[in-house]
Write a protein that holds these residues in place. Structure first.
Motif, PDB file in Angstrom:
ATOM      1  N   ARG A 182       0.852  -1.191   0.000  1.00 54.72           N
ATOM      2  CA  ARG A 182       0.000   0.000   0.000  1.00 54.72           C
ATOM      3  C   ARG A 182       0.886   1.238   0.000  1.00 54.72           C
ATOM      4  O   ARG A 182       2.079   1.179   0.366  1.00 54.72           O
ATOM      5  N   SER A 183       0.302   2.327  -0.395  1.00 52.84           N
ATOM      6  CA  SER A 183       0.993   3.610  -0.357  1.00 52.84           C
ATOM      7  C   SER A 183       0.452   4.410   0.809  1.00 52.84           C
ATOM      8  O   SER A 183      -0.763   4.617   0.911  1.00 52.84           O
ATOM      9  N   MET A 269      -0.089   5.632  -8.560  1.00 51.98           N
ATOM     10  CA  MET A 269       0.387   4.681  -7.548  1.00 51.98           C
ATOM     11  C   MET A 269      -0.226   3.304  -7.739  1.00 51.98           C
ATOM     12  O   MET A 269       0.409   2.286  -7.466  1.00 51.98           O
ATOM     13  N   LEU A 273       2.254   0.248  -7.660  1.00 54.89           N
ATOM     14  CA  LEU A 273       2.117  -0.810  -6.656  1.00 54.89           C
ATOM     15  C   LEU A 273       1.757  -2.136  -7.321  1.00 54.89           C
ATOM     16  O   LEU A 273       2.217  -3.199  -6.900  1.00 54.89           O
TER      17      LEU A 273
ATOM     18  N   ASP B 622      11.930   7.533  -2.747  1.00 49.18           N
ATOM     19  CA  ASP B 622      11.471   6.477  -3.648  1.00 49.18           C
ATOM     20  C   ASP B 622      10.982   7.180  -4.909  1.00 49.18           C
ATOM     21  O   ASP B 622       9.940   7.821  -4.913  1.00 49.18           O
ATOM     22  N   THR B 625       7.361   6.380  -6.116  1.00 48.56           N
ATOM     23  CA  THR B 625       6.172   6.701  -5.309  1.00 48.56           C
ATOM     24  C   THR B 625       6.223   8.096  -4.704  1.00 48.56           C
ATOM     25  O   THR B 625       5.210   8.608  -4.247  1.00 48.56           O
ATOM     26  N   ASN B 627       7.685   8.703  -1.936  1.00 48.08           N
ATOM     27  CA  ASN B 627       7.848   8.594  -0.482  1.00 48.08           C
ATOM     28  C   ASN B 627       9.254   9.015  -0.062  1.00 48.08           C
ATOM     29  O   ASN B 627      10.236   8.676  -0.726  1.00 48.08           O
ATOM     30  N   PRO B 745       4.123  12.757  -0.315  1.00 46.94           N
ATOM     31  CA  PRO B 745       4.546  11.920  -1.443  1.00 46.94           C
ATOM     32  C   PRO B 745       3.939  12.369  -2.766  1.00 46.94           C
ATOM     33  O   PRO B 745       4.606  12.305  -3.805  1.00 46.94           O
ATOM     34  N   TYR B 749       6.068  13.166  -6.023  1.00 49.27           N
ATOM     35  CA  TYR B 749       5.788  12.442  -7.257  1.00 49.27           C
ATOM     36  C   TYR B 749       5.532  13.422  -8.401  1.00 49.27           C
ATOM     37  O   TYR B 749       6.063  13.259  -9.509  1.00 49.27           O
TER      38      TYR B 749
END
Lengths: 288, 755, 162
Positions: A182-183, A269, A273, B622, B625, B627, B745, B749
């Motif tokens: 999961r994000s 995402m 993912l 990351d 993503t 993150n 994030p 992104y």
């Protein structure tokens, strides 16, 4: 405010009788959603029917064709079943991303499913795994695919007086495994901005014979992305096939902008993912 | 005052003993705000506006009053009317009209969560049920939340009359501005025109909450004689007393505030929210009343630190020395005047020597809770902009960021923005220590980058009272008026023990109620160890003088013949040369030599010094993503002298992590209806343990000559540099400037994908 | 309003209380039994300040109904020390200055002890993830994590010696 009643039946029969007799009552499994909603005044049930004294609902049974996970089995207990962990590591991981250790010592997958949050962590993994729910009511049992339980955020297909008593996950096929990611902005204690699960089966040559890709928090309910499966089945999960699956997942998403994420970010995402869970599941399934 | 004693002369200062209140706190026995229970106590509940801006046409409390068990219902009409008097409230100040109005709306609700009525009942459940039955007829008014909307020339004016300060004729076109303040030196524009290197940028920050884990709570008992007792956790019982007395039109001496243990404050508990509500409910019901907030109420009705919109332009000469700064910014202050713009201006470039600068700050009202102090209030926001720009400047010139700062860093003797000359400040020492730290030159991994920033907080001294008394077995009793928010009992005990020459374990520290010791300003402003420490040390020195006099009597000699050495009176006259009495021996004879040995001391020291810190942050991004993980973090700070080093490190680590949270995840999020959308710890995301690495600390000790043991304030500085240190690290990892906090994030992104 | 009679074991002692059906275990501990060591920081399971051990597993007592405690075993912060003898986790929190305001401390200590009861040799990462449900706003977690690692080392040593 009407008086609330608390019941702790010992048998499923008592539970269904209590739920049938008290219109507006709610079954209590882990309580990690229900009690919060009661405290904040969002829900005001007339009675609570605690399922945790019903011995059969606290078990994980290993049947020939499936694992049966009782409605009162907390998420952390899933980790103690070696066969389940070996066959469905993604499901066990997904359930063990919910909240904190404290929360997971109470929260159950049945509750996570019936809370009907589009962002529920365990649900995409269960959908990808092809799990079913045993829905129990005064008139008996019925078995339905888990993706048919939530119908909209906070809404389920359960009739008044029914509850999910058990979740069944088929025994893993040879060459099969799964994964869930999961994000979230933090590392723990967050609701999924996007969640993605993959369940993959490879044959001896490494060719994908089955793929189920499910994503959460990108639509009113968890999505099983058929086009992603089509992109993957028959391939060796090469980059091109995975890229096609990623695109299919992003295209299937119908997310909203909210405090946890934007439409654009969620769509992106979901693809990222999906790629990652496909790769993890492939490795676990013995692919290269 | 004498120069501080050298460090190696200390026996207990600088050691790390277990704090006096420690056992109570690790066993769950310590009594915090919601733990206190009075006999026959009622439970309160507050009705809050669901609208960000609404006129209260009427309130019908009849159904609420009919709920069984309800003993009192109050609304804004039950509050005394108030003249507009400025009162002291720690690090900020405000009018009692604003404070009273914020505590309970009178004719208008100004934000989602603004209190409009309150109930007291025999159970919390009954109070909550009654609260749901209060019927408020609202006329919904247009609301303004975002700064850009609030500051617009055509903005909806959220209040008919806003007290404005410093707004000239030409600036009246900003309907929601309450303050415009400029600090200038030289001619910034001309100097900028001559600069060889110029960088500029616009920076944005959302309001953030202090995030203390203990929700606000207060118990009040309005007694038959018209006097009021209050039990609550706060950063200062005396200021709770003063503000409560002001709001309720009571004589200060008729209000007694008992301090309970405080579960975090960070500035947010320097003001009052519940005490007058509990008091009026108690007055009406004739019983003690506890009013406590839920977490949701804490987020909706208390806190936040201002959000900001900041424009920065920095100019440097060919060598990199700063020659000009032009800065203009707006801070949100919630629905009331006051705010942090003044402090924002004064902390903008107070760490750099610049000949020409012009810095202008505005406070802007919006339909949010009244802003509250948050650790170095006003400084982190402006520092984020200035230090990010400094890193841009270093990149532009092609010079190491610390080298760049060393060219302009302030040193003792330089003029400060306040107009005085800096004393023994330690910025340069911090920069040198950061540069020498292995972290600064450590290799970075894939997708990792490093950010650096330095910053300052002015610190404070101010009024404090402490007493030192002895029991006849030699026990030392220190009594002070400052709540212990992070180990200050330990530092007071260490300073008393050091001064008296007794073991730390002999010293007991009590935090007294407002009727049991003289006034002490709030625990805030990084002032307690400095100012209250001086009160304790001076009281201890006075006790030593009493002990010397008593010893002189016991030896029948002149007090001039008595020296105090290592906890004993040593006689130097010929008859008794070399003889000594210990503190305990003298205390045992107190009855026969003149009575109790005790001294109470009120002080108002103002020789505090600004604090400086330098932070190094490594992040890993990351790239798929967005993150961000903070993988390594080092805090370097001039702490003057660490009395209890472990608690000084704790301040540095805790402040840094709050700043990291501010940089990456924390923000108030309002929906389109002006309602707070993340009023809980699930979606107001403070850092959790798994988000953080260990936080390395380097204590630079450059003692403050204005304190006997060299103390400088340490609590606030560490939240100032992290925003830019983290922001710069992420910017470098991403390859694009990240100038809007939080750096979530999705923003990373977007930046990575051409956004 | 009807009240439920609950008999439960708290820190080894049989206790009885009356609670309303919707009342949480946290409220019952604090209001009915006067055990205020467990704190309410959020009431929604997000901060961990109310952590207790229920039948051997740590839970947020704000997410447990008091009625559920019937016949169960509850361990709270008040039961961690044995008389005046602090548990090593408590002692190491003191020695490491792992608390500043102390409000989150009971929850952290109950959670940390629960970890070490299950895993006597946790890595730093394991400690951090185990404690992710306990919020601390003062310390930045550094000294808390060190205290737990220290306590683990001491407990291992005690076990070896025993």
């Amino acid at each position: 405010m009407p008086d609330l009643a608390y019941h702790a039946p010992d048998t499923i029969k008592q539970a269904t009788d209590l739920l049938a007799a008290n219109k507006g009552s709610r079954p209590l499994a882990g309580g990690t959603d229900l009690i919060v909603q009661m405290q904040s005044g969002r829900v005001a049930p007339v009675a609570i029917v605690d399922l945790k004294r019903i011995a059969s609902l606290k078990e994980i049974r290993e049947e020939a064709g499936y694992f049966a996970i009782g409605a009162a089995v907390p998420c952390t207990s899933l980790k103690n079943n070696k066969a389940l962990v070996a066959e469905w590591p993604g499901v066990v991981e997904a359930a063990n991303l919910i909240g904190s250790v404290q929360v997971r010592n109470r929260a159950t997958m049945s509750g996570n499913l019936c809370n009907a949050s589009p962002a529920a962590d365990s649900v995409p993994a269960l959908v990808a795994a092809g799990a079913t729910a045993i829905v129990t009511g005064a008139s008996g049992e019925r078995e339905v695919p888990v993706e048919q339980i939530p119908t909209a955020p906070g809404k389920t297909s359960l009739a008044d007086g029914e509850f999910v008593s058990e979740i069944r996950i088929p025994r893993q096929q040879k060459g099969g495994s799964d994964a869930y990611l999961r994000s979230i902005p933090r590392t723990e204690m967050d609701i999924a901005v996007v969640g993605a699960a993959a369940s993959i089966v490879l044959d001896a040559s490494g060719t994908c014979t089955s793929a189920r890709i499910a994503v959460g928090a990108v639509a009113p309910t968890v999505l099983l992305v058929e086009d992603a499966s089509k992109a993957l089945v028959g391939s060796k999960l090469d980059d091109a096939a995975v890229a096609k699956a990623m695109a299919a997942v992003s295209a299937a998403c119908n997310p909203i902008d909210d405090k946890r994420g934007t439409v654009a970010y969620r769509k992106a995402m979901a693809g990222v993912l999906a790629k990652r869970v496909i790769q993890i599941a492939r490795e676990r399934a013995g692919g290269n | 005052m004498n120069a501080p004693e050298p460090k190696d002369a200390f026996k207990v200062v600088g050691t790390r003993p277990i704090r006096p209140d420690g056992v109570e706190k690790v066993t769950g026995k310590a009594i915090f705000g919601t733990d206190y229970k009075a006999a026959n106590m009622l439970h309160g509940a507050i009705v809050r506006s669901p609208h960000p801006h609404a006129r209260i046409k009427s309130i019908d409390t009849s159904k609420a009053e009919a709920v069984p068990g309800v003993k009192a219902v109050i609304t804004g009409a039950d509050f005394p009317s108030l003249e507009d008097i400025i009162v002291r409230m720690g690090e900020s100040s405000g009018s009692t009209v604003d404070i009273s109005t914020n505590i309970m709306a009178k004719d208008t609700a100004y934000y989602d969560g603004h209190a409009v009525a309150a109930i007291a009942a025999v159970t919390r459940q009954a109070a909550l049920e009654a609260a749901r039955l209060v019927e408020v007829d609202y006329e919904i008014l247009p609301h303004v939340i975002e700064m850009c909307d609030a500051f617009a020339a055509d903005a909806t004016k959220i209040k008919a009359a806003i007290n404005t300060v410093g707004l000239g004729e030409g600036e009246q076109g900003r309907p929601n501005a309450s303050l415009k303040f400029t600090s200038a030196k030289g001619v910034a524009a001309a100097a900028m025109a001559n600069a060889v290197h110029v960088v500029s940028g616009h920076y944005s920050l959302k309001p953030v909450h202090q995030g203390y884990i203990e929700p606000h709570a207060a118990v009040a008992a309005w007694k038959a004689d018209g006097k009021l007792d209050v039990w609550c956790s706060s950063q200062g019982q005396f200021d709770v007393r003063g503000l409560t007395a002001s709001v309720l039109h009571l004589e200060i001496g008729n209000v007694r505030v008992m301090p309970l243990e405080i579960g975090g404050g960070f500035g947010g508990k320097t003001t009052i929210y519940l005490e007058p509500v509990a008091a009026l409910l108690s007055k009406k019901s004739g019983q003690p009343v506890r009013v406590a907030m839920t977490r949701e109420e804490v987020f909706r009705a208390t806190g936040p630190a201002p959000g900001g919109e900041i424009d920065v332009k920095l100019g440097a000469d060919a060598d990199g020395k700063l020659v000009s700064a032009e800065i203009e910014f707006q801070y949100s202050s919630g629905a009331f005047g006051g705010g942090d713009a003044w402090a924002g201006v004064m902390h903008s470039v107070n760490h750099y020597a610049i000949e020409d600068y012009k810095v202008t700050g505005w406070n802007v009202l919006c339909n949010m809770p009244k802003h509250a102090a948050y650790r170095a209030p006003g400084a982190p926001q402006i520092n984020f902009a200035v230090e990010s720009a400094m890193n841009d400047l270093a990149d532009k010139i092609g010079i190491d960021p610390i080298e760049l700062r060393l060219k302009s860093a302030v040193k003792p003797g330089d003029p400060s923005m306040m107009g005085s000359k800096f004393g023994e400040i330690g910025l340069i020492e911090c920069l040198e220590a950061a540069k020498a730290h292995p972290h600064y030159s450590a290799p970075l991994g894939k997708n990792q980058a490093r950010g650096f920033a330095c910053g300052t907080w002015m610190n404070y001294g101010g009024p404090s009272t402490a007493s030192v008394s002895l029991a006849d077995d030699g026990s030392v009793l220190v009594t002070e008026g400052n709540p212990d928010i992070g180990g200050s009992r330990a530092s007071m005990a260490l300073m008393a023990a050091e001064t008296l020459g007794v073991p730390y374990e002999k010293v007991n520290v009590t935090i007294a109620d407002t009727s049991s010791i003289g006034y002490s300003m709030v625990t805030g402003g990084s002032r307690t160890t400095y100012a209250t420490g001086i009160a304790v040390i001076e009281a201890a020195k006075a006790v030593i003088n009493i002990l010397r006099e008593r010893a002189a009597k016991m030896w029948e000699t002149d007090v001039a013949n008595i020296e105090w050495i290592d906890g004993s009176a040593v006689c130097t006259d010929a008859d008794n040369a070399g003889k000594s009495f210990t503190l305990a021996q003298i205390a045992a004879k107190a009855g026969a030599t003149g009575g109790p040995i005790a001294f109470e001391n009120g002080v108002n020291p103002l020789q505090h010094l600004p604090g400086y810190g330098a932070h190094i942050c490594d992040v890993e991004v990351d790239k798929e993503t967005g993150n961000v993980s903070v993988v390594r973090y080092t805090v370097v700070q001039d702490v003057g002298r660490a009395i209890h080093p472990a608690y000084v490190e704790g301040q540095m680590q805790g402040g840094a992590v709050q700043g990291i949270g501010w940089a990456l995840n924390e923000a108030y999020i309002y929906n389109k209806d002006g309602r707070l959308d993340n009023a809980g710890f699930l979606d107001y995301r403070i850092p959790v343990a798994s988000d953080m690495p260990m936080i390395d600390t380097v204590m630079v000790e450059k003692p403050n000559p204005g304190h006997p043991y060299g103390v400088k304030g340490v609590g606030e500085v560490p939240i100032v540099p992290p925003l830019a240190a983290v922001g710069t690290a992420v910017s470098r990892a991403v390859g694009k400037p990240m100038r809007s906090l939080p750096i979530s994030p999705d923003k990373v992104y977007a930046a990575l994908n051409g956004g | 309003m009807s009240r439920n009679h609950v008999t439960t074991t708290v820190n080894g002692d049989e206790r009885e209380f009356l609670c309303s059906p919707g009342q949480t275990l946290l409220d019952a501990l604090r209001d009915e039994l006067g055990m205020t060591g467990s704190k309410e920081g959020c009431g929604s399971g997000d901060c961990g300040a109310c952590t207790v051990v229920l039948d051997g597993e740590m839970v947020c007592s704000c997410l447990v109904l008091a009625s559920e405690a019937q016949g169960r075993r509850v361990e709270t912060i008040e039961g961690i020390a044995e008389g005046s003898q602090l548990h090593p986790v408590q002692q190491k929190f003191l020695e490491n200055a792992a608390l500043q305001c102390g409000f989150c401390t009971p929850g952290f200590i109950v959670a940390s002890k629960a970890l070490l009861d299950k895993n006597p040799n946790p890595t730093e990462t394991e400690v951090r993830y185990w404690l992710a449900g306990n919020l601390c706003r003062c310390t930045g977690y550094d000294k808390i994590v060190r205290a737990v690692m220290d306590a683990a080392a001491e407990l291992r040593q005690e076990r070896t010696a025993a």
